[in-house]
Design a protein around this motif. Structure first.
Motif, short mmCIF file in Angstrom:
data_model
loop_
_atom_site.label_atom_id
_atom_site.label_comp_id
_atom_site.label_asym_id
_atom_site.label_seq_id
_atom_site.Cartn_x
_atom_site.Cartn_y
_atom_site.Cartn_z
N TYR A 37 33.08 67.93 43.00
CA TYR A 37 32.70 69.34 42.94
C TYR A 37 32.46 69.83 41.52
O TYR A 37 31.78 70.84 41.33
CB TYR A 37 33.76 70.20 43.64
CG TYR A 37 33.53 70.31 45.14
CD1 TYR A 37 33.34 69.16 45.91
CD2 TYR A 37 33.51 71.53 45.79
CE1 TYR A 37 33.14 69.23 47.27
CE2 TYR A 37 33.31 71.62 47.15
CZ TYR A 37 33.12 70.47 47.90
OH TYR A 37 32.91 70.55 49.24
N GLU A 38 32.99 69.12 40.54
CA GLU A 38 32.61 69.43 39.17
C GLU A 38 31.12 69.14 38.96
O GLU A 38 30.40 69.91 38.34
CB GLU A 38 33.46 68.61 38.18
CG GLU A 38 34.92 69.02 38.14
CD GLU A 38 35.10 70.45 37.69
OE1 GLU A 38 34.56 70.83 36.62
OE2 GLU A 38 35.79 71.21 38.40
N ASP A 39 30.65 68.02 39.50
CA ASP A 39 29.22 67.69 39.43
C ASP A 39 28.41 68.66 40.28
O ASP A 39 27.30 69.06 39.90
CB ASP A 39 28.99 66.26 39.92
CG ASP A 39 29.55 65.22 38.98
OD1 ASP A 39 29.70 65.52 37.79
OD2 ASP A 39 29.86 64.11 39.45
N ARG A 40 28.94 69.03 41.43
CA ARG A 40 28.27 70.00 42.31
C ARG A 40 28.00 71.30 41.57
O ARG A 40 26.90 71.86 41.66
CB ARG A 40 29.17 70.23 43.53
CG ARG A 40 28.84 71.41 44.43
CD ARG A 40 29.93 71.49 45.50
NE ARG A 40 29.80 72.61 46.41
CZ ARG A 40 30.41 73.77 46.25
NH1 ARG A 40 31.15 74.00 45.18
NH2 ARG A 40 30.27 74.74 47.14
N TRP B 72 21.69 58.92 40.12
CA TRP B 72 22.88 58.63 39.31
C TRP B 72 24.14 59.17 39.97
O TRP B 72 25.16 58.49 40.05
CB TRP B 72 22.70 59.24 37.92
CG TRP B 72 23.94 59.25 37.08
CD1 TRP B 72 24.56 58.19 36.49
CD2 TRP B 72 24.72 60.41 36.74
NE1 TRP B 72 25.67 58.61 35.79
CE2 TRP B 72 25.78 59.96 35.93
CE3 TRP B 72 24.61 61.77 37.02
CZ2 TRP B 72 26.74 60.84 35.41
CZ3 TRP B 72 25.55 62.64 36.50
CH2 TRP B 72 26.61 62.17 35.72
N LEU B 73 24.08 60.39 40.50
CA LEU B 73 25.26 61.02 41.09
C LEU B 73 25.79 60.23 42.29
O LEU B 73 27.01 60.17 42.50
CB LEU B 73 24.93 62.45 41.52
CG LEU B 73 24.74 63.47 40.39
CD1 LEU B 73 24.14 64.76 40.92
CD2 LEU B 73 26.08 63.75 39.71
N VAL B 74 24.91 59.63 43.09
CA VAL B 74 25.36 58.92 44.30
C VAL B 74 25.45 57.41 44.08
O VAL B 74 25.66 56.66 45.03
CB VAL B 74 24.43 59.22 45.50
CG1 VAL B 74 24.39 60.70 45.79
CG2 VAL B 74 23.03 58.66 45.29
N SER B 75 25.35 56.97 42.84
CA SER B 75 25.39 55.54 42.57
C SER B 75 26.82 55.00 42.64
O SER B 75 27.79 55.70 42.36
CB SER B 75 24.80 55.24 41.19
OG SER B 75 25.65 55.71 40.16
N LYS B 76 26.94 53.73 43.00
CA LYS B 76 28.24 53.08 43.05
C LYS B 76 28.84 52.91 41.66
O LYS B 76 30.06 52.99 41.48
CB LYS B 76 28.11 51.71 43.74
CG LYS B 76 27.66 51.77 45.20
CD LYS B 76 28.73 52.39 46.09
CE LYS B 76 28.36 52.27 47.56
NZ LYS B 76 29.39 52.84 48.46
N ASP B 77 28.00 52.66 40.66
CA ASP B 77 28.50 52.49 39.30
C ASP B 77 29.16 53.76 38.79
O ASP B 77 30.24 53.73 38.17
CB ASP B 77 27.36 52.08 38.36
CG ASP B 77 26.90 50.65 38.61
OD1 ASP B 77 27.64 49.89 39.26
OD2 ASP B 77 25.78 50.31 38.16
#
Length: 628
Positions: free
Chosen positions: A380-383, A399-404
């Motif tokens: 939620y900080e990214d949200r 980038w936001l939904v990447s596994k890394d």
């Protein structure tokens, strides 16, 4: 009636009384430690305790006996409220039984799942105006059985082109847009969303889909308990002096009933204005709403009250087909819409949680809830920092939904303490709601969510139209440089998100958990309950939930003043030992406030070569699921 009590980090003995009991002025014993389905014997009251209530007080919203729990079911989870329903030909789950029945009727008449979803949504605009209506927006994910994939639709309207940032800032309070009034109104996207879906996937004639809602609007229907409660709360808010609503007479005339305060539970409600509006849309299609006489009425109304929405704004609106984002969570593919929604927060949370053994942590354990809540805080900080209308801002979704990236964020979580402070990630330089689900005999499944946003919406009802306009514009940011900053013709950040999960090449669950910022938190809990804890679709929704409020950054709806770690609300069914341990870790525990979302789900399964649907509904709402 409801008192909010916030419990800080207290000694275990101080946390023993349940919050529900505190509302009654009594002390509740802990639940016994007997095996599943047996229950524990209640402790006798002491001389210092007030007597427990013996009957439901007339006029009270709730009857609270903290020492009494639900009856025992001979099969299934001990906390499940009912059994999922099963069928071979179709299924539907909605927040109102009559809407569910209408959807099933459309399916029986040969309609597609999209036809049923549109008919359901039209009915809910009448039956559940506290969460839906054609003054709001719509989003959907659809399993297309011919293409064998999930497709997404964004039916989100933009802000008025004649409303400037300077004017919006002049109307702001404490640096944010007000929750009511014309400054928060954006173009309603629902009708065009329905039209767009029907053009691609509809089977029955467009006008047929409005027949159930029109008949109920004219004849009237009894209002169920939960919906009556929230209509009356909304009417009270609209009547409050200084609320910022330019005009309230139309809303009171539409929903006020005889006393102007709204319907009581079981009272019959009619809306002939909405019936006429639906007849016009049924006859004239989406153009009747966006360019025809309805648009002209809307234009005249906003000019009269000094608002900004115009016919030109309506005429310019179009829904979008969009490609859902997805991630793998322990062998289940979870899909989410991007665009201007918070959908990818679910994917971010699951990607972080994949780095922890929630199964070993234990169902409803302090460790499990702690890890889930920490994943929420990080996502939620990214949200709050990045989510916005992709037509106006470059949102770094990949980038936001990447596994890394999830692996980096997971390393920040500690099992024995709360992360403080918590901040959004550093992106690379390159780059009140109703939910329902239905499925048909051809294998099509629809996950659809629709909302006027907070409560019933802005408080504004155009003359003679019978529906309220959304207040979604409240979620714009007013901070310079923020990707979600207000701009004319821009879509605000959206909380409403449908959910969908697949396994292999097949659909699995069409599901959702409605309710503002609870939605990604609720979706995550459903997936965790099913994948990590093996719950079936009804018990996965009936299980006690948590809801974390507060972030270091705000998206326009987050509660202010909640401290560095926010507030962790727990439903009363969460074990007392779990509550104590979470408090010992440092969580500030809040009492239940009804904000734990409302869930509907249709599951696709195969019995050999035969397709079977299972459907579940929410015990926290007035609805039901049906299948045939």
């Amino acid at each position: 009636m409801r008192r909010r009590t916030f419990l800080a980090s207290l000694p275990a003995a101080a946390l023993a009384p349940s919050l529900a009991a505190a509302q009654q002025g009594t002390t509740a014993p802990e639940r016994g430690t007997a095996g599943p389905g047996q229950g524990g014997a209640p402790q006798p009251a002491t001389a210092t305790e007030a007597p427990l209530p013996g009957r439901w007080a007339p006029g009270a919203d709730r009857f609270i006996r903290p020492d009494v729990h639900a009856g025992d079911r001979p099969v299934g989870a001990s906390f499940a409220s009912r059994t999922a329903v099963y069928g071979l030909n179709g299924a539907a789950g909605t927040a109102h039984p009559l809407a569910t029945q209408a959807g099933i009727d459309i399916l029986r008449r040969g309609g597609s799942a999209v036809d049923a979803a549109i008919a359901i949504n039209a009915c809910l605009g009448l039956l559940e105006p506290t969460s839906s209506g054609i003054g709001g927006d719509v989003y959907a994910m659809i399993w297309d059985p011919k293409a064998r994939k999930v497709v997404g639709l964004a039916g989100s309207g933009a802000s008025p082109r004649g409303l400037s940032l300077e004017t919006v800032r002049a109307r702001a309070k404490n640096g944010a847009l007000p929750p009511l009034g014309a400054v928060t109104v954006s173009v309603p996207g629902a009708v065009d969303g329905w039209w767009t879906m029907h053009k691609r996937y509809g089977k029955l004639p467009w006008a047929t889909l409005f027949e159930p809602a029109i008949a109920m609007a004219e004849a009237g229907t009894p209002v169920p308990d939960m919906i009556a409660y929230y209509i009356r709360r909304s009417m009270a808010a609209f009547a409050r002096p200084g609320n910022g609503v330019e005009e309230t007479a139309n809303a009171i005339r539409t929903w006020g009933m005889a006393d102007g305060k709204g319907p009581q539970a079981g009272q019959v409600f009619r809306n002939p204005d909405l019936a006429r509006t639906y007849r016009a849309i049924a006859a004239g299609g989406r153009d009747a709403f966006y360019t025809g006489e309805i648009a002209a009425t809307i234009d005249r109304y906003f000019k009269k009250i000094g608002g900004w929405l115009r016919r030109e704004d309506l005429a310019a609106h179009r829904s979008e087909w969009i490609e859902p984002n997805r991630t793998d969570y322990r062998g289940t593919t979870v899909h989410a819409l991007g665009a201007n929604t918070q959908g990818i927060a679910t994917l971010q949370m699951l990607n972080i949680l994949e780095h922890f053994d929630l199964g070993a942590a234990g169902f409803q354990s302090a460790r499990s809830i702690h890890l889930q809540a920490e994943a929420k805080r990080l996502a939620y900080e990214d949200r709050a920092r990045y989510y916005a209308d992709s037509h106006f801002a470059k949102v770094p979704v990949e980038w936001l939904v990447s596994k890394d990236y999830a692996a980096q964020r997971a390393k920040l979580i500690r099992p024995d303490r709360i992360l403080t402070p918590v901040h959004p990630g550093q992106a690379p330089s390159k780059g009140d709601t109703t939910y329902f689900s239905c499925a048909d005999a051809d294998g099509m499944m629809v996950s659809m969510i629709q909302s006027n946003f907070r409560g019933m919406g802005s408080g504004l009802v155009a003359d003679g139209l019978g529906f309220m306009f959304q207040d979604r514009g409240q979620l714009f940011s007013l901070k310079d440089g923020h990707p979600n900053i207000y701009a004319p013709g821009k879509r605000p950040f959206q909380t409403i998100i449908p959910g969908f999960a697949t396994r292999g090449a097949d659909p699995w669950m069409s599901f959702g958990v409605m309710g503002g910022d609870m939605q990604p938190q609720g979706q995550t809990q459903i997936i965790v309950n099913r994948v990590d804890y093996g719950l079936e679709i009804q018990s996965a929704g009936d299980a006690p939930r948590w809801h974390h409020e507060g972030s270091s950054q705000s998206m326009g709806e987050d509660s202010p003043g909640l401290g560095a770690t926010g507030l962790l609300r727990l439903e009363s069914g969460v074990p007392m030992a779990t509550r104590r341990q979470l408090a010992e870790i440092g969580w500030t525990i809040g009492d239940p406030d009804g904000g734990f979302g409302r869930y509907e789900c249709v599951e696709h399964r195969m019995d050999g070569a035969t397709r079977v649907y299972a459907a579940a509904s929410e015990m926290r709402a007035d609805g039901c699921a049906l299948a045939y």
